[in-house]
Scaffold this motif. Structure first.
Motif, PDB file in Angstrom:
ATOM      1  N   LEU A 806     -83.149   4.155  55.192  1.00 59.53           N
ATOM      2  CA  LEU A 806     -84.114   4.463  56.201  1.00 59.53           C
ATOM      3  C   LEU A 806     -84.519   3.261  57.004  1.00 59.53           C
ATOM      4  CD1 LEU A 806     -85.401   7.197  56.209  1.00 59.53           C
ATOM      5  CD2 LEU A 806     -87.476   6.332  55.004  1.00 59.53           C
ATOM      6  N   VAL A 807     -84.661   2.220  56.243  1.00 58.55           N
ATOM      7  CA  VAL A 807     -84.943   0.859  56.991  1.00 58.55           C
ATOM      8  C   VAL A 807     -84.034   0.359  57.588  1.00 58.55           C
ATOM      9  CG1 VAL A 807     -85.613  -1.692  56.406  1.00 58.55           C
ATOM     10  CG2 VAL A 807     -86.484   0.276  55.410  1.00 58.55           C
ATOM     11  N   CYS A 808     -82.679   0.551  57.330  1.00 54.34           N
ATOM     12  CA  CYS A 808     -81.519   0.023  57.992  1.00 54.34           C
ATOM     13  C   CYS A 808     -81.189   0.610  59.288  1.00 54.34           C
ATOM     14  CB  CYS A 808     -80.108  -0.090  57.091  1.00 54.34           C
ATOM     15  SG  CYS A 808     -80.106  -0.810  55.676  1.00 54.34           S
ATOM     16  N   ALA A 809     -81.545   2.108  58.960  1.00 57.97           N
ATOM     17  CA  ALA A 809     -81.263   2.864  60.241  1.00 57.97           C
ATOM     18  C   ALA A 809     -82.115   2.886  61.367  1.00 57.97           C
ATOM     19  CB  ALA A 809     -81.020   4.443  59.874  1.00 57.97           C
ATOM     20  N   LEU A 810     -83.591   2.719  60.870  1.00 61.62           N
ATOM     21  CA  LEU A 810     -84.621   2.784  61.826  1.00 61.62           C
ATOM     22  C   LEU A 810     -84.961   1.230  62.515  1.00 61.62           C
ATOM     23  CD1 LEU A 810     -87.169   5.186  60.566  1.00 61.62           C
ATOM     24  CD2 LEU A 810     -85.126   5.801  61.929  1.00 61.62           C
ATOM     25  N   ALA A 811     -84.435   0.396  61.733  1.00 59.96           N
ATOM     26  CA  ALA A 811     -84.586  -1.244  62.110  1.00 59.96           C
ATOM     27  C   ALA A 811     -83.228  -1.579  62.649  1.00 59.96           C
ATOM     28  CB  ALA A 811     -85.377  -2.015  61.439  1.00 59.96           C
ATOM     29  N   ARG A 812     -82.283  -0.827  62.488  1.00 62.34           N
ATOM     30  CA  ARG A 812     -81.111  -1.110  62.997  1.00 62.34           C
ATOM     31  C   ARG A 812     -80.577  -2.760  62.217  1.00 62.34           C
ATOM     32  NH1 ARG A 812     -78.560   2.060  66.407  1.00 62.34           N
ATOM     33  NH2 ARG A 812     -76.795   0.660  67.085  1.00 62.34           N
ATOM     34  N   THR A 813     -80.400  -2.407  61.053  1.00 56.02           N
ATOM     35  CA  THR A 813     -80.091  -3.533  60.410  1.00 56.02           C
ATOM     36  C   THR A 813     -78.788  -3.625  59.378  1.00 56.02           C
ATOM     37  OG1 THR A 813     -81.056  -3.267  58.231  1.00 56.02           O
ATOM     38  CG2 THR A 813     -82.611  -4.064  60.003  1.00 56.02           C
ATOM     39  N   GLU A 814     -78.086  -4.728  59.092  1.00 52.82           N
ATOM     40  CA  GLU A 814     -77.008  -4.694  58.091  1.00 52.82           C
ATOM     41  C   GLU A 814     -77.786  -4.190  56.774  1.00 52.82           C
ATOM     42  OE1 GLU A 814     -74.083  -5.512  58.907  1.00 52.82           O
ATOM     43  OE2 GLU A 814     -73.944  -6.331  60.755  1.00 52.82           O
TER      44      GLU A 814
END
Length: 917
Positions: A806-814
């Motif tokens: 969730l965090v990776c997708a919504l914040a666009r992170t590795e």
RNA sequence: GGUCGCAUAGCUCAGUCGGCUAGAGCGCUUGCCUCACAUGCAAGAGGCCGCAGGUUCGAGUCCUGCUGCGACCACCA
């Protein structure tokens, strides 16, 4: 199979057909279900009216209440109708006649009334047709008109009963006369307005020598003077009392008298007394036995005959005024006084004059026989009912006005000298009343009326069979006062009366609180023995964005029909409701409506998204509230949004129950846009498209969307109905039972509260926001993924780990990197969420100075706040006196801040280390 | 003249029993056409809560006064 709906919503294609379908399905009529009734009567607009913003607001609010109650299981009746609006309507038709070079006298009474009726047939229904464009859900099969047969019967019945109970009388009194409308008006129909005028000081010579100077704003009335008054204790004029003054121009001798009404401080301390044309003077005249001279005719032109001597001769001076309008006469009088040297002084003077509320003509106090309702015996119970809460006035501040008005109320003049209206059910025997004009001219005050439900056949006194009906009609507000029960069939005992009286609520503007609400209270209590409504919700005026009243002359009118046409009824309604805060005027600008049209678009697209991702089976499932999402591994996001939905339902219901319309709209807006669309839909995207938990996500999307539609329906009936159709598998056998407007309104019990999910999502979204924030600050292009390092205890980090996707997708992170315990990252902590330090290591060097400054500022702010909270908690007064939950909240806050401060300090330490290198 | 309201971000306004770091929409700034929506997304700036006192441990919130605005009521010639 994914499905498509149109890319954008077009209200033009949707609103008409839905409205027709609702009407055809009889959704607007009460179901007779035996459920608790909810009833309202529309404040009947004038038949002459066309829809303006005030109507739009008024009826939108009513419709919101009705639609909400209907969905919430009540048997709802909303009675529509129009008011015959005596003077207003007569004016309209008379103007039409004038265009043909005719007046009503040319037609005669009967023909004129027929003309009004046919006018009504043609154009009188305009406003009700226009109301439909708003989507209002009145029961049109019960439409009433204050002049229709049933209501006219109610009016006669009420009149006769009041007469029989001694609450009605006919008497010659000074009344407010409108010379343009040529009728009496009630006190309340006179509006007082400040105007610039003059105060003329006129010399009245005393017969035995000397003079009294009187001050007046209306010198022409001196022709009707029958006395001069001074204050009895006024030493300046003590010798004058009992002497006689000579009236200039007329030359008549009139008495000088003492009366305590006279204010010695004002003007010269001497007042001319004109009992025929001034309310105070009339009273003084009564006290002192003065003659009353009526110098004007119905047009307020001077009637020279009024000055005729006993032999019928009219003095020469009177001829000079004959037929002159009162204002022309005023100039003439001033001229003659000036010529005669009788004008001592002229001062500019600003004072209030009474004007006709219909045509703004200056009122003339005028002596005529009229019908009056004795109001005091009706007002007392009406006040009591509000005092003891049988009727609630909302907002409460209006109670004061209500009581003040009721306490100072005077008898109500209910007769009008016009033709359009309910003719007074009183007859005069031609045999007993010789002066009677058989053509229905005005009836002299001495004539004895016979009041009855029908025309009398035979005179009980003289046996005569010829009767003339009183030519006057009743004040329009007399029939309006009966509206809540006359529309339900009174005086018959009807099932509707049984079920729906008292009505549940009345929604109206403050401008008719006295005209209408107060009188309905009086009449309802008198004839039904029960209050006419439980709640009175009083809304404000719709003004333009500068707060000016909308008026044609100012050119600042916003036409509701144009708004509906341009933006759709839904955004327009939503705007009105969202801006209706307790006790505040609604300042409306067109761009507001455009703004809320965006909301409709947002809702439309959310539905579009849901539909594109919905499997047929899921759409067809007939889930009951509370059964969802189905068992399979309830996802955090699902739990969260359902818990938020529950909270939203609770708040929305509280708001509407308390008539907090703006809160109602805002809670739903907030939830739909910022929780469902901004967060839930985004979170759901991870799981859709065959991902794990796709079904559960679909179900939740479907469920929440459907509930949003239900919640919003009272505000935005059309778009919600249209979308409901798309997300609902209809029962082919009875498709109309599946219309949204007859579904159950969501109940908060249908959904579980999930504090745990809310806290977790709050935390995760905090981290996401922090990363986004850092990205922006460091100018990372949106397309680029960033590395993120989180530092905290293992326990806290595990929470993030569980929802890393969730965090990776919504914040666009590795993929996230986690650190706990000793190995702190060699980078600067640039954000702290709760206790978790969020690092975004970048290729480029971070400006340590800048970071340090930022962190110091954050630390300062926190420490200041911390100091405040510490002090508070150390204070025994606080811990002892404040409510426990407040204290507990402060404690939690303190702890959180402490941890945050620790984290900040660690970061600053790290910066110092890096700077040292 | 009497009564009642209102004054919070550039604008329009929320702010419930006095207690979260005073909020929203619009507008503004910056960056994005990210596969529901550019009618959009993300981030941000912006406040002596009209002024002066008082009550309270604590006031945007309660009290008093003042200033400004508005409404309603009212027969002072």
């Amino acid at each position: 199979m994914p499905r498509e709906i149109a890319k954008s919503y077009s209200h033009q294609d949707v609103e008409g057909p839905w409205y027709a379908r609702w009407e055809e399905a009889a959704h607007f009529a009460p179901a007779g279900s035996g459920e608790p009734p909810f009833s309202m009567v529309i404040p009947p607009p004038n038949v002459t009216g066309s829809l303006h913003m005030g109507h739009a607001l008024n009826n939108t609010l009513q419709d919101v209440l009705c639609r909400f109650r209907r969905m919430d299981g009540h048997d709802v009746l909303w009675v529509p109708g129009t008011d015959h609006a005596g003077i207003a309507t007569q004016n309209v038709v008379e103007r039409q006649l004038a265009a043909e070079g005719l007046d009503r006298a040319d037609l005669g009474r009967q023909a004129f009334i027929e003309k009004v009726w046919s006018w009504r047939e043609e154009t009188g229904g305009t406003i009700l047709r226009q109301l439909r464009a708003l989507g209002v859900s009145c029961d049109w099969s019960r439409e009433r008109f204050t002049m229709d047969e049933g209501l006219s019967r109610a009016v006669r019945e009420a009149f006769v009963r009041l007469w029989e109970e001694g609450l009605l009388y006919r008497a010659e009194r000074l009344i407010n006369w409108c010379p343009r409308c040529k009728t009496a008006l009630a006190d309340i129909e006179v509006v007082h307005e400040e105007v610039d005028g003059h105060l003329w000081h006129v010399r009245y010579p005393l017969v035995e020598g000397g003079e009294l100077v009187v001050a007046t704003t209306r010198p022409e009335t001196m022709l009707g003077d029958t006395g001069v008054a001074v204050h009895p204790d006024d030493r300046r004029h003590a010798g004058s009392i009992g002497r006689r003054a000579r009236l200039p121009i007329a030359g008549r001798e009139i008495p000088v008298l003492g009366d305590a009404f006279v204010d010695p401080e004002f003007g010269t301390g001497a007042v001319k007394i004109t009992p025929g044309h001034d309310f105070n003077d009339f009273e003084i005249g009564l006290r002192n036995g003065l003659e009353v001279i009526n110098i004007l005719d119905d047009d307020a032109a001077v009637r020279a005959e009024a000055f005729a001597a006993a032999d019928g001769k009219v003095p020469a001076w009177a001829g000079r005024y004959r037929g002159q309008d009162r204002l022309a006469a005023r100039e003439r009088v001033v001229e003659e006084l000036t010529e005669g040297g009788l004008l001592a002084e002229v001062q500019p003077y600003r004072h209030a004059v009474g004007k006709c509320y219909r045509c703004q003509t200056v009122i003339e106090p005028y002596l005529t026989p009229q019908w009056f309702v004795k109001v005091q015996p009706l007002a007392d119970p009406a006040m009591e009912a509000v005092r003891d809460g049988r009727t609630r006035i909302i907002p409460e501040t209006w109670k004061n006005s209500y009581f003040a008005w009721m306490e100072n109320i005077k008898d109500w003049c209910v007769s009008r000298q016009i033709w359009w209206g309910h003719q007074i059910p009183a007859w005069y025997c031609a045999g007993c009343n010789e002066s009677l004009d058989p053509d229905g001219g005005r009836v002299a005050s001495g004539c004895v009326p016979v009041v009855g439900r029908t025309a009398p056949e035979r005179c009980e006194t003289c046996g005569g069979r010829r009767f003339v009906q009183d030519p006057d009609v009743l004040d329009t507000w007399f029939s309006s006062a009966l509206w809540p029960f006359s529309t339900l069939g009174w005086p018959d005992k009807t099932a509707d009366l049984d079920t729906f009286y008292p009505t549940s609520a009345l929604v109206t503007g403050f401008d008719i609180l006295f005209f209408w609400v107060a009188r309905m209270m009086m009449m309802g209590l008198r004839f039904m023995d029960r209050v006419p409504f439980r709640d009175v919700y009083i809304h404000a005026l719709v003004r333009d964005q500068e707060g000016q009243k909308m008026s044609k002359s100012k050119g600042n009118v916003i036409d509701p029909l144009i708004m509906v046409n341009r933006y759709g009824a839904d955004p327009f309604r939503f705007t009105l409701v969202a801006m209706t805060a307790m006790g505040r005027d609604v300042k409306l600008a067109e761009d507001r409506i455009a703004g809320y049209q965006h909301f409709v678009n947002k809702l439309w697209n959310a539905a579009r998204f849901v539909l594109m991702n919905l499997d047929d089976e899921v759409l067809r499932e007939r889930r009951r509230p509370g059964e969802e999402p189905a068992g399979e591994d309830p996802d955090l996001a699902d739990r969260w949004i359902l818990s938020r939905l529950k909270a939203t339902i609770e708040r929305a219901r509280e708001a509407i129950a308390a008539y907090r319309f703006n809160d109602f709209a805002h809670h739903l807006y907030q939830f739909t846009w910022h929780e469902f669309c901004d967060w839930y839909i985004e979170m759901s995207k991870l799981r859709l498209n065959g991902g794990a938990g796709s079904r559960a996500a679909q179900r939740t999307l479907h469920t929440v969307l459907r509930n949003i539609l239900l919640l919003l329906h009272p505000l935005m009936p059309f778009v919600t109905e249209e979308l409901w159709g798309a997300v609902t598998a209809r029962d082919a056998a009875s498709p109309r039972r599946d219309d949204i407007m007859v579904q159950h309104y969501p109940a908060s019990d249908d959904f579980p509260a999930d504090r745990d999910a809310e806290e977790k999502v709050e935390f995760l979204s905090g981290i996401i926001r922090a990363v986004r924030n850092l990205r922006t600050e460091m100018n990372v292009p949106p397309s680029r993924k960033v590395r993120v390092v989180l530092f905290d205890t293992e326990e806290r980090l595990s929470l993030v780990r569980a929802y890393e996707g969730l965090v990776c997708a919504l914040a666009r992170t590795e993929p996230l990197e986690y650190l706990s315990g000793g190995g702190r990252p060699q980078k600067v902590a640039t954000a702290i969420v709760d206790t978790t330090e969020v690092y975004v290591p970048l290729d480029g060097a971070v400006d340590l100075e800048e970071e340090s400054g930022r962190l110091h500022r954050a630390l300062d702010k926190l420490e200041t706040e911390m100091g405040r909270v510490r002090k508070k908690l150390a204070n025994e007064n606080f811990t002892a006196k404040a409510r426990p939950e407040v204290v507990e909240r402060e404690r939690e806050k303190a702890q959180e801040m402490e941890e945050k401060i620790d984290a900040l300090n660690r970061s600053l330490e790290r910066i110092r280390e890096l700077q040292a290198q």
